[in-house]
Design a protein around this motif. Structure first.
Motif, PDB file in Angstrom:
ATOM      1  N   PRO A   1       0.827  -1.213   0.000  1.00 50.38           N
ATOM      2  CA  PRO A   1       0.000   0.000   0.000  1.00 50.38           C
ATOM      3  C   PRO A   1       0.859   1.259   0.000  1.00 50.38           C
ATOM      4  O   PRO A   1       2.045   1.217   0.340  1.00 50.38           O
ATOM      5  N   ALA A   2       0.218   2.381  -0.359  1.00 54.62           N
ATOM      6  CA  ALA A   2       0.905   3.673  -0.271  1.00 54.62           C
ATOM      7  C   ALA A   2       0.895   4.204   1.153  1.00 54.62           C
ATOM      8  O   ALA A   2       1.763   4.990   1.539  1.00 54.62           O
ATOM      9  N   ALA A   3      -0.109   3.771   1.932  1.00 56.24           N
ATOM     10  CA  ALA A   3      -0.222   4.233   3.318  1.00 56.24           C
ATOM     11  C   ALA A   3      -0.840   3.146   4.181  1.00 56.24           C
ATOM     12  O   ALA A   3      -1.639   2.325   3.700  1.00 56.24           O
ATOM     13  N   VAL A   4      -0.446   3.148   5.446  1.00 59.79           N
ATOM     14  CA  VAL A   4      -0.993   2.227   6.445  1.00 59.79           C
ATOM     15  C   VAL A   4      -1.450   3.048   7.643  1.00 59.79           C
ATOM     16  O   VAL A   4      -0.695   3.892   8.142  1.00 59.79           O
ATOM     17  N   VAL A   5      -2.682   2.813   8.081  1.00 58.81           N
ATOM     18  CA  VAL A   5      -3.226   3.519   9.246  1.00 58.81           C
ATOM     19  C   VAL A   5      -3.385   2.536  10.396  1.00 58.81           C
ATOM     20  O   VAL A   5      -3.963   1.452  10.221  1.00 58.81           O
ATOM     21  N   VAL A   6      -2.869   2.905  11.568  1.00 59.75           N
ATOM     22  CA  VAL A   6      -3.062   2.120  12.789  1.00 59.75           C
ATOM     23  C   VAL A   6      -3.749   3.034  13.799  1.00 59.75           C
ATOM     24  O   VAL A   6      -3.166   4.024  14.243  1.00 59.75           O
ATOM     25  N   CYS A   7      -4.985   2.729  14.144  1.00 56.76           N
ATOM     26  CA  CYS A   7      -5.778   3.631  14.990  1.00 56.76           C
ATOM     27  C   CYS A   7      -5.293   3.671  16.435  1.00 56.76           C
ATOM     28  O   CYS A   7      -5.236   4.736  17.053  1.00 56.76           O
ATOM     29  N   ASP A   8      -4.956   2.528  16.980  1.00 57.87           N
ATOM     30  CA  ASP A   8      -4.474   2.463  18.357  1.00 57.87           C
ATOM     31  C   ASP A   8      -3.037   2.985  18.421  1.00 57.87           C
ATOM     32  O   ASP A   8      -2.163   2.498  17.684  1.00 57.87           O
ATOM     33  N   GLU A   9      -2.789   3.948  19.275  1.00 51.85           N
ATOM     34  CA  GLU A   9      -1.484   4.615  19.272  1.00 51.85           C
ATOM     35  C   GLU A   9      -0.348   3.700  19.714  1.00 51.85           C
ATOM     36  O   GLU A   9       0.744   3.723  19.139  1.00 51.85           O
TER      37      GLU A   9
ATOM     38  N   PRO B   1       8.056   0.992   2.353  1.00 51.45           N
ATOM     39  CA  PRO B   1       8.039   2.408   1.979  1.00 51.45           C
ATOM     40  C   PRO B   1       6.743   3.148   2.264  1.00 51.45           C
ATOM     41  O   PRO B   1       6.683   4.374   2.094  1.00 51.45           O
ATOM     42  N   ALA B   2       5.675   2.444   2.687  1.00 50.97           N
ATOM     43  CA  ALA B   2       4.379   3.096   2.877  1.00 50.97           C
ATOM     44  C   ALA B   2       4.421   4.140   3.988  1.00 50.97           C
ATOM     45  O   ALA B   2       5.136   3.981   4.990  1.00 50.97           O
ATOM     46  N   GLU B   3       3.640   5.180   3.823  1.00 46.89           N
ATOM     47  CA  GLU B   3       3.465   6.170   4.890  1.00 46.89           C
ATOM     48  C   GLU B   3       2.693   5.518   6.030  1.00 46.89           C
ATOM     49  O   GLU B   3       1.691   4.834   5.802  1.00 46.89           O
ATOM     50  N   VAL B   4       3.136   5.713   7.263  1.00 54.89           N
ATOM     51  CA  VAL B   4       2.457   5.145   8.430  1.00 54.89           C
ATOM     52  C   VAL B   4       1.767   6.277   9.193  1.00 54.89           C
ATOM     53  O   VAL B   4       2.407   7.241   9.609  1.00 54.89           O
TER      54      VAL B   4
END
Length: 387
Positions: free
Chosen positions: A51-59, A72-75
């Motif tokens: 993916p181009a970006a990965v989102v993790v909701c829990d900090e 290389p994906a933006e986190v």
């Protein structure tokens, strides 16, 4: 190539969505993967789908993911990342498969950005249907339902004039406690409630199926999605999960959508609409193995959730928000061992009796109602929970 943001990629719907994407690599790409805190699974998904970006909701989970991820994906870390994913210029379609009220903000963001939208989060419409549908009309966004029942109704309406709809027939499997009495449900455990006879789903949806709150949520969702009065929505039990729902028209004709209980079918149709492609399951209904189709009426005295759903839906305003919030809190308390299975119904019923419904004018109205309903539910949980 359609670029997709999968919100809830590590859950049941999310993983099956990735199975569909995997089956059609020339048509789809998972541009953004979003999860709450399943770090190991998310790492494997990121490695496979690039993916181009990965989102993790829990900090905390986000920091762990960032320390382990070498791609290389933006986190992006934090709940707001769901909305960021929905707004990205490089995303064509947003699939909302997160659980609970968390799906509302990214759904509204996707609609505002005029993205293609596949919705697998029923709580969004239950809590804020009037606002969501108003925004969808304003931005000319078609909400493609992913729930098997609503996808079935959606498909049964294709090519038909909606003004001739007489009734929606929303099917339910009956869950693991079909045919049980209230007395038999007094000692139900979490393990008992998780034994769904036909569907493989996440914990929240599986428990909602056991209580039939899931079907109550779907009644309200169907009202908003298809603009059909509550008196014209009927729930029937179809335990084989072959008939996914039906639409009855004024002339007495009934259109049914039938297929094996495989969520990849409605997921794929939401991604490919209006086209159809071979399914990843490659399985078809074998009618020779089916002696009969079973249809039953739900027991409204045991599964009180259905009555409450109709009452909350007809009341309108933020009553649906309260219905959803109280159920989420009651389910959480049951999982934690604080209340019994049957007490889930009591918590929601008491919350609705004390909650004052108001009109919805904004996202903030919904979230304030959600907060108040959760507080009422928690006070009832504390009152009935054993010391």
């Amino acid at each position: 190539m359609k670029e997709i943001a999968v919100l809830g990629s590590t859950g049941s719907i999310g993983t099956q969505t990735l199975d569909v994407i995997r089956s059609h690599p020339d048509l789809f790409h998972a541009r953004v993967l979003c999860a709450n805190k399943s770090v190991e699974k998310l790492l494997r998904q990121a490695e496979e789908f690039h993916p181009a970006a990965v989102v993790v909701c829990d900090e905390e989970a986000g920091r762990e993911f960032k320390s382990l991820y070498t791609g290389p994906a933006e986190v992006i870390i934090g709940q707001e990342g769901l909305t960021e994913a929905a707004l990205r210029d490089d995303v064509d379609l947003v699939l909302v498969a997160v659980v609970g009220i968390a799906g509302l903000a990214p759904t509204l963001a996707a609609i505002g950005a005029e993205k293609e939208l596949a919705l697998a989060n029923k709580e969004t419409l239950v809590a804020g249907g009037s606002l969501v549908l108003a925004e969808a009309r304003k931005h000319h966004v078609l909400i493609r339902p992913v729930d098997s029942e609503h996808s079935a109704i959606f498909q049964c309406m294709l090519g038909q004039d909606r003004k001739h709809i007489h009734k929606l027939l929303l099917t339910a499997s009956g869950g693991p406690f079909r045919g049980k009495t209230r007395e038999e449900l007094k000692k139900v455990t979490l393990a008992d409630a998780m034994k769904h006879p036909t569907w493989n789903m996440g914990m929240k949806v599986t428990l909602d199926s056991a209580t039939m709150f899931n079907k109550g949520l779907e009644v309200i969702e169907a009202h908003w999605l298809f603009n059909v009065d509550y008196d014209d929505i009927e729930v029937i039990v179809q335990p084989q999960s072959l008939i996914h729902s039906m639409v009855e028209y004024d002339d007495g004709s009934i259109m049914a959508q039938i297929g094996n209980p495989d969520m990849r079918l409605p997921i794929q149709f939401a991604l490919t609409y209006p086209e159809r492609l071979p399914s990843p399951s490659r399985q078809y209904v074998n009618w020779r193995d089916i002696a009969s189709i079973i249809i039953e009426k739900p027991d409204l005295e045991v599964f009180r959730s259905l009555k409450m759903a109709y009452e909350a839906g007809k009341q309108g305003g933020t009553a649906g928000t309260a219905f959803n919030a109280a159920n989420e809190e009651a389910i959480r308390a049951f999982i934690a061992g604080r209340i019994s299975f049957l007490s889930i119904y009591d918590v929601v019923e008491e919350t609705l009796s004390r909650f004052i419904s108001r009109e919805i004018h904004s996202y903030e109205d919904i979230m304030e109602a959600d907060r108040l309903a959760r507080a009422l539910a928690e006070s009832e949980i504390r009152r009935i929970a054993p010391c």
